[in-house]
Design a protein around this motif. Structure first.
Motif, PDB file in Angstrom:
ATOM      1  N   ALA A  82       0.827  -1.205   0.000  1.00 18.07           N
ATOM      2  CA  ALA A  82       0.000   0.000   0.000  1.00 18.07           C
ATOM      3  C   ALA A  82       0.866   1.261   0.000  1.00 18.07           C
ATOM      4  O   ALA A  82       0.529   2.260  -0.644  1.00 18.07           O
ATOM      5  CB  ALA A  82      -0.932   0.004   1.214  1.00 18.07           C
ATOM      6  N   LEU A  85       1.838   2.568  -3.544  1.00 18.99           N
ATOM      7  CA  LEU A  85       0.820   2.938  -4.528  1.00 18.99           C
ATOM      8  C   LEU A  85       0.512   4.434  -4.503  1.00 18.99           C
ATOM      9  O   LEU A  85       0.493   5.063  -3.436  1.00 18.99           O
ATOM     10  CB  LEU A  85      -0.451   2.137  -4.279  1.00 18.99           C
ATOM     11  CG  LEU A  85      -0.283   0.605  -4.351  1.00 18.99           C
ATOM     12  CD1 LEU A  85      -1.585  -0.094  -4.005  1.00 18.99           C
ATOM     13  CD2 LEU A  85       0.201   0.180  -5.732  1.00 18.99           C
ATOM     14  N   ASP A  87      -2.391   5.868  -5.861  1.00 15.28           N
ATOM     15  CA  ASP A  87      -3.826   6.164  -5.827  1.00 15.28           C
ATOM     16  C   ASP A  87      -4.415   5.821  -4.458  1.00 15.28           C
ATOM     17  O   ASP A  87      -4.189   4.716  -3.937  1.00 15.28           O
ATOM     18  CB  ASP A  87      -4.548   5.372  -6.915  1.00 15.28           C
ATOM     19  CG  ASP A  87      -6.028   5.711  -6.971  1.00 15.28           C
ATOM     20  OD1 ASP A  87      -6.381   6.757  -7.528  1.00 15.28           O
ATOM     21  OD2 ASP A  87      -6.826   4.913  -6.432  1.00 15.28           O
ATOM     22  N   ASP A  90      -6.627   2.660  -4.356  1.00 11.83           N
ATOM     23  CA  ASP A  90      -5.810   1.445  -4.391  1.00 11.83           C
ATOM     24  C   ASP A  90      -5.194   1.167  -3.022  1.00 11.83           C
ATOM     25  O   ASP A  90      -5.108   0.007  -2.589  1.00 11.83           O
ATOM     26  CB  ASP A  90      -4.694   1.577  -5.440  1.00 11.83           C
ATOM     27  CG  ASP A  90      -5.233   1.567  -6.862  1.00 11.83           C
ATOM     28  OD1 ASP A  90      -6.374   1.110  -7.065  1.00 11.83           O
ATOM     29  OD2 ASP A  90      -4.511   2.031  -7.777  1.00 11.83           O
ATOM     30  N   ARG A  91      -4.778   2.226  -2.342  1.00  9.86           N
ATOM     31  CA  ARG A  91      -4.215   2.030  -0.999  1.00  9.86           C
ATOM     32  C   ARG A  91      -5.293   1.536  -0.038  1.00  9.86           C
ATOM     33  O   ARG A  91      -5.050   0.651   0.784  1.00  9.86           O
ATOM     34  CB  ARG A  91      -3.598   3.340  -0.492  1.00  9.86           C
ATOM     35  CG  ARG A  91      -2.335   3.754  -1.239  1.00  9.86           C
ATOM     36  CD  ARG A  91      -1.580   4.857  -0.502  1.00  9.86           C
ATOM     37  NE  ARG A  91      -2.290   6.119  -0.453  1.00  9.86           N
ATOM     38  CZ  ARG A  91      -2.239   7.050  -1.397  1.00  9.86           C
ATOM     39  NH1 ARG A  91      -1.504   6.846  -2.486  1.00  9.86           N
ATOM     40  NH2 ARG A  91      -2.908   8.185  -1.272  1.00  9.86           N
ATOM     41  N   GLN A  93      -7.862  -0.266  -0.724  1.00 12.37           N
ATOM     42  CA  GLN A  93      -8.122  -1.686  -0.995  1.00 12.37           C
ATOM     43  C   GLN A  93      -7.197  -2.583  -0.181  1.00 12.37           C
ATOM     44  O   GLN A  93      -7.631  -3.573   0.419  1.00 12.37           O
ATOM     45  CB  GLN A  93      -7.916  -1.988  -2.488  1.00 12.37           C
ATOM     46  CG  GLN A  93      -8.983  -1.449  -3.395  1.00 12.37           C
ATOM     47  CD  GLN A  93      -8.816  -1.943  -4.823  1.00 12.37           C
ATOM     48  OE1 GLN A  93      -9.788  -2.158  -5.527  1.00 12.37           O
ATOM     49  NE2 GLN A  93      -7.593  -2.128  -5.289  1.00 12.37           N
ATOM     50  N   ARG A 258     -15.096   0.774  -5.624  1.00 16.81           N
ATOM     51  CA  ARG A 258     -14.770  -0.651  -5.756  1.00 16.81           C
ATOM     52  C   ARG A 258     -15.674  -1.461  -4.837  1.00 16.81           C
ATOM     53  O   ARG A 258     -16.138  -0.985  -3.795  1.00 16.81           O
ATOM     54  CB  ARG A 258     -13.320  -0.943  -5.356  1.00 16.81           C
ATOM     55  CG  ARG A 258     -12.272  -0.184  -6.128  1.00 16.81           C
ATOM     56  CD  ARG A 258     -12.199  -0.593  -7.586  1.00 16.81           C
ATOM     57  NE  ARG A 258     -11.660  -1.940  -7.789  1.00 16.81           N
ATOM     58  CZ  ARG A 258     -11.499  -2.487  -8.986  1.00 16.81           C
ATOM     59  NH1 ARG A 258     -11.859  -1.806 -10.082  1.00 16.81           N
ATOM     60  NH2 ARG A 258     -11.003  -3.696  -9.111  1.00 16.81           N
ATOM     61  N   SER A 270     -11.244  -7.641  -5.340  1.00 20.24           N
ATOM     62  CA  SER A 270     -11.799  -6.327  -5.638  1.00 20.24           C
ATOM     63  C   SER A 270     -12.305  -6.318  -7.071  1.00 20.24           C
ATOM     64  O   SER A 270     -11.679  -6.907  -7.963  1.00 20.24           O
ATOM     65  CB  SER A 270     -10.709  -5.260  -5.463  1.00 20.24           C
ATOM     66  OG  SER A 270     -11.117  -4.031  -6.014  1.00 20.24           O
ATOM     67  N   LEU A 313      -6.629  -9.369  -3.882  1.00 19.93           N
ATOM     68  CA  LEU A 313      -5.959  -8.469  -2.945  1.00 19.93           C
ATOM     69  C   LEU A 313      -5.115  -9.217  -1.927  1.00 19.93           C
ATOM     70  O   LEU A 313      -4.028  -8.786  -1.553  1.00 19.93           O
ATOM     71  CB  LEU A 313      -6.999  -7.618  -2.203  1.00 19.93           C
ATOM     72  CG  LEU A 313      -7.884  -6.711  -3.049  1.00 19.93           C
ATOM     73  CD1 LEU A 313      -8.921  -6.027  -2.164  1.00 19.93           C
ATOM     74  CD2 LEU A 313      -7.050  -5.677  -3.795  1.00 19.93           C
TER      75      LEU A 313
END
Length: 430
Positions: A82, A85, A87, A90-91, A93, A258, A270, A313
């Motif tokens: 995480a 990343l 975005d 995305d983190r 998630q 998501r 996801s 994930l």
């Protein structure tokens, strides 16, 4: 002499708690509980707070609750990923996957950890995983355990305090892990908070004991306004919902970004909301299979049906083949009580690796474990009585009660200094 000792300590760090040790078994297999009845002990305790009830030591597992709390860190690689990343969704998630993974080790863990003594500590330093953790039992009534984990490269901090409330409801024991988890991604200047789901042990009266997690977990990114809502579904009367986790991530404008789904015992995926809804409609038009009611956990776990276009994930790390004989510990858990030669010089004297009752149980000596447990509890009572007589208050060593800067609620916060290795003021609790 001091430089020689420091070199010895450094060697101990490299060969002890900082180096990954692949301990694949415990010194002795799990002690049989066949001759003992949980129901016989608990039948007079329906609706009571279980922390005040003394259970026979045979129902314990050879770990302190402080060590069990450190199992949150088994899938730390999710936090590391995480951090890389760009975005925020995305983190989120991966933070959500980490929150789910942190309770995965409880699957089939029906043994009770030892209650920590007031002032007890646990240190876990994993150079291979890039973090170190310190925890302390900061309160006895109510029992509160505080922990603080930090990246060795200043990438993240993960901390919280847990006040486990246990209640017996006739056929089951419910654990409510009161307390907030806080994860800070330092590079991104983000802070996430959440509370763990409820945990329930079923079939206390008869049958095979089994565990489920249920309830709503809400993860908040206090810097971006992003939110993840996860529903740990209760099994109910039908096996189909067992272990299921479903939820979604929304941004600060409350737009769903998501959908997350999976099982806390297996994996998390996801997928885009539109794809998820289309799949749901498609499944609804098919011939639905009737679910058979169940009263016990099935022997074979149902696998997750993966929706086309989903991203994996997290997947649980398989347990060693002999795990069932070893209190259903994961490979990670089996390393938590390791005490390599020379480590005593490094650890605080309050570290639970040094507890004689836990040590005795680990080697299968139930009689010594029981005697030592009684001795330690009596010593703790005597110390508390002495404090009361002297009108002094117990002072925590590594944590203080303060305000969580992200939630505004009371929280136990790490004051620092543990890893300076100055333990002269540590209490003699063993």
């Amino acid at each position: 002499k001091s430089s020689t000792m420091l070199r010895q300590v450094d060697a101990c760090i490299r060969n002890g708690i900082k180096k990954k040790i692949h301990e694949k078994t415990l010194p002795a297999p799990m002690i049989s509980r066949c001759d003992y009845s949980v129901w016989g002990i608990l039948k007079k305790c329906i609706g009571m707070e279980l922390s005040k009830i003394t259970m026979p030591i045979v129902f314990n597992e050879p770990l302190s609750f402080l060590q069990r709390m450190s199992e949150y860190m088994e899938h730390t690689h999710l936090i590391h990923k995480a951090c890389t990343l760009s975005d925020s969704i995305d983190r989120m998630q991966l933070v959500a996957a980490f929150a789910v993974s942190s309770v995965a080790s409880q699957w089939d863990r029906t043994g009770k950890p030892f209650n920590p003594l007031l002032g007890e500590t646990y240190e876990l330093t994993r150079e291979d995983e890039g973090y170190r953790l310190i925890s302390e039992q900061v309160s006895h009534h109510p029992p509160i355990s505080a922990f603080h984990a930090q990246s060795l490269k200043q990438e993240f901090e993960f901390h919280g305090s847990i006040y486990p409330k246990l209640k017996f409801w006739g056929k089951s024991v419910e654990a409510e892990p009161k307390g907030t988890m806080t994860l800070e991604l330092l590079k991104h200047k983000e802070a996430f908070t959440w509370t763990n789901p409820l945990c329930c042990v079923h079939n206390i009266i008869m049958g095979k004991l089994w565990i489920e997690q249920y309830g709503t977990v809400e993860i908040v990114n206090h810097n971006t306004g992003d939110k993840c809502v996860l529903n740990f579904k209760p099994c109910g009367m039908f096996v189909k919902e067992l272990h299921k986790v479903e939820g979604y991530i929304q941004d600060k404008s409350k737009k769903k970004r998501r959908v997350l789904y999976g099982k806390w015992t297996e994996c998390m995926y996801s997928v885009a909301p539109k794809v998820y809804e289309a799949n749901k409609k498609k499944a609804g038009k098919g011939d639905a299979k009737k679910n058979k009611p169940t009263e016990v956990m099935p022997g074979v776990q149902e696998t997750v049906s993966v929706i086309t276009g989903s991203a994996l994930l997290w997947r649980i790390t398989p347990r060693p083949p002999h795990s069932e004989e070893m209190y259903n510990f994961t490979s990670f858990t089996m390393t938590l009580n390791e005490l390599e030669p020379g480590m005593e010089r490094l650890l605080a004297p309050t570290d639970c690796r040094l507890r004689p009752d836990v040590r005795a149980m680990e080697i299968g000596d139930l009689d010594t474990a029981s005697v030592e447990k009684d001795r330690l509890e009596e010593k703790q009572r005597a110390a508390r009585k002495e404090f009361s007589t002297d009108e002094e208050e117990w002072s925590t060593r590594w944590f203080r009660l303060g305000t969580n800067p992200h939630t505004g609620a009371q929280d136990w916060l790490y004051t620092g200094g543990y890893f300076d290795r100055n333990y002269t003021d540590c209490p003699n609790i063993y």
